[in-house]
Design an enzyme around this catalytic site. Structure first.
Site, mmCIF file in Angstrom:
data_model
loop_
_atom_site.group_PDB
_atom_site.id
_atom_site.type_symbol
_atom_site.label_atom_id
_atom_site.label_comp_id
_atom_site.label_asym_id
_atom_site.label_seq_id
_atom_site.Cartn_x
_atom_site.Cartn_y
_atom_site.Cartn_z
ATOM 1 N N ASN A 30 0.855 -1.190 0.000
ATOM 2 C CA ASN A 30 0.000 0.000 0.000
ATOM 3 C C ASN A 30 0.889 1.237 0.000
ATOM 4 O O ASN A 30 2.029 1.192 0.470
ATOM 5 C CB ASN A 30 -0.884 0.000 1.255
ATOM 6 C CG ASN A 30 -1.803 1.210 1.316
ATOM 7 O OD1 ASN A 30 -2.427 1.593 0.322
ATOM 8 N ND2 ASN A 30 -1.898 1.837 2.488
ATOM 9 N N HIS B 155 0.893 5.180 1.451
ATOM 10 C CA HIS B 155 0.194 5.985 2.449
ATOM 11 C C HIS B 155 0.879 7.356 2.516
ATOM 12 O O HIS B 155 2.108 7.434 2.584
ATOM 13 C CB HIS B 155 0.257 5.294 3.813
ATOM 14 C CG HIS B 155 -0.466 6.054 4.877
ATOM 15 N ND1 HIS B 155 -1.840 6.058 4.974
ATOM 16 C CD2 HIS B 155 -0.013 6.849 5.871
ATOM 17 C CE1 HIS B 155 -2.195 6.825 5.994
ATOM 18 N NE2 HIS B 155 -1.114 7.316 6.551
ATOM 19 N N SER C 205 4.900 6.765 2.416
ATOM 20 C CA SER C 205 5.491 5.457 2.710
ATOM 21 C C SER C 205 4.825 4.388 1.854
ATOM 22 O O SER C 205 3.609 4.420 1.646
ATOM 23 C CB SER C 205 5.256 5.071 4.178
ATOM 24 O OG SER C 205 5.681 6.090 5.065
ATOM 25 N N ASP D 146 -2.443 0.421 8.065
ATOM 26 C CA ASP D 146 -1.245 1.255 7.829
ATOM 27 C C ASP D 146 -0.096 0.925 8.783
ATOM 28 O O ASP D 146 0.718 1.799 9.109
ATOM 29 C CB ASP D 146 -1.590 2.754 7.954
ATOM 30 C CG ASP D 146 -2.653 3.191 6.961
ATOM 31 O OD1 ASP D 146 -2.720 2.607 5.872
ATOM 32 O OD2 ASP D 146 -3.413 4.119 7.274
HETATM 33 C C1 GRF Z 1 -2.863 8.899 -2.311
HETATM 34 O O1 GRF Z 1 -2.520 10.041 -1.579
HETATM 35 C C2 GRF Z 1 -2.462 7.653 -1.570
HETATM 36 O O2 GRF Z 1 -1.296 7.803 -0.829
HETATM 37 C C3 GRF Z 1 -3.626 7.453 -0.641
HETATM 38 O O3 GRF Z 1 -4.756 7.802 -1.407
HETATM 39 C C4 GRF Z 1 -4.363 8.733 -2.415
HETATM 40 C C5 GRF Z 1 -4.794 8.155 -3.731
HETATM 41 O O4 GRF Z 1 -4.619 9.051 -4.783
HETATM 42 N N1 GRF Z 1 -3.650 6.110 -0.132
HETATM 43 P P1 GRF Z 1 -4.737 8.528 -6.285
HETATM 44 O O5 GRF Z 1 -6.102 7.881 -6.446
HETATM 45 O O6 GRF Z 1 -3.632 7.557 -6.521
HETATM 46 O O7 GRF Z 1 -4.614 9.753 -7.144
#
Ligand code: GRF
Length: 221
Positions: free
Chosen positions: A108, A110, A137, A146
């Site tokens: 994932n 984050h 991260s 997370d």
């Molecule tokens: C990103 O900031 C990611 O880190 C978080 O959700 C957001 C997704 O943005 N988990 P996108 O859909 O990839 O533009």
């Protein structure tokens, strides 16, 4: 090439998914993207389709409960036989059973320097705390939200005058660099089946510790 590719799960705009698709096309990411799958009608699906990437939707609303949804999701993912599953703005907490079923294959991204700021609203929380530094991260997915082992991070300074929007925009641009590089890193540096940090090691940081080909530098940090 099946079993060697990536399946990406999204819920929204899918900009990180597109960064991964582009990185696979340019060779920065050394495995192909087999599919982008969403749990709702996500704008990112059309972006992926425009790049000739297979797409699928497993709408949560079509299932009576989480177990039925996750069973359909697992079946759809398995159909693409991925080496790795990348969550990229996938806005569902997956059950411990689903996570265990995909152990050592699911990562994932984050938007914080984990372990700080798990969960939502990370940019606002960083600003409220007055932190000088922020980032993103990439981590292994474990049942706790997370909280899985960190694969790699990217750091950036918080500027005077930053607001949530400006900070979010700068972090997102760095996420688009981090995600492909972190996956290249873990594919190039397997430890057993996974590259991970333990609690007493510092996660590798983009630009300081490794390059886009996934090679760790000897920085002596
Ligand atoms: C990103 O900031 C990611 O880190 C978080 O959700 C957001 C997704 O943005 N988990 P996108 O859909 O990839 O533009």
């Amino acid at each position: 090439m099946k079993d060697q590719g990536l399946v990406i799960l999204i819920s929204g705009r899918g900009s990180n998914a597109m960064a991964l698709v582009e990185a696979a096309a340019s060779g920065i990411l050394p495995i192909p993207v087999h599919a982008v799958i969403a749990d709702r009608p996500a704008p990112g699906l059309a972006c992926a389709a425009s790049k000739d990437v297979d797409t699928a939707m497993v709408p949560r609303s079509a299932f009576p409960d989480r177990a039925a949804f996750e069973s359909a999701l697992a079946e759809t993912v398995a159909g693409f036989r991925p080496r790795l599953i990348a969550l990229a703005g996938f806005m569902r907490v997956l059950s411990a059973g689903f996570v265990r079923q995909h152990a050592d294959r699911m990562v994932n991204i984050h938007p914080s320097l984990l372990p700080k700021y798990r969960g939502l609203d990370t940019h606002a929380r960083v600003l409220r705390a007055g932190d000088a530094e922020h980032g993103a991260s990439v981590h292994w997915v474990t049942p706790e939200l997370d909280a899985g082992p960190i694969i790699a991070q990217v750091k950036l300074p918080v500027h005077d005058g930053d607001d949530v929007a400006s900070l979010a925009e700068r972090v997102l641009a760095q996420e688009h660099r981090l995600y492909p590089a972190a996956l290249a890193l873990l594919l190039a540096n397997p430890v057993g089946d996974r590259h991970e940090t333990s609690n007493d090691t510092i996660p590798p940081v983009l630009d300081l510790d490794f390059n886009d080909a996934g090679h760790l530098r000897c920085t002596g940090r």
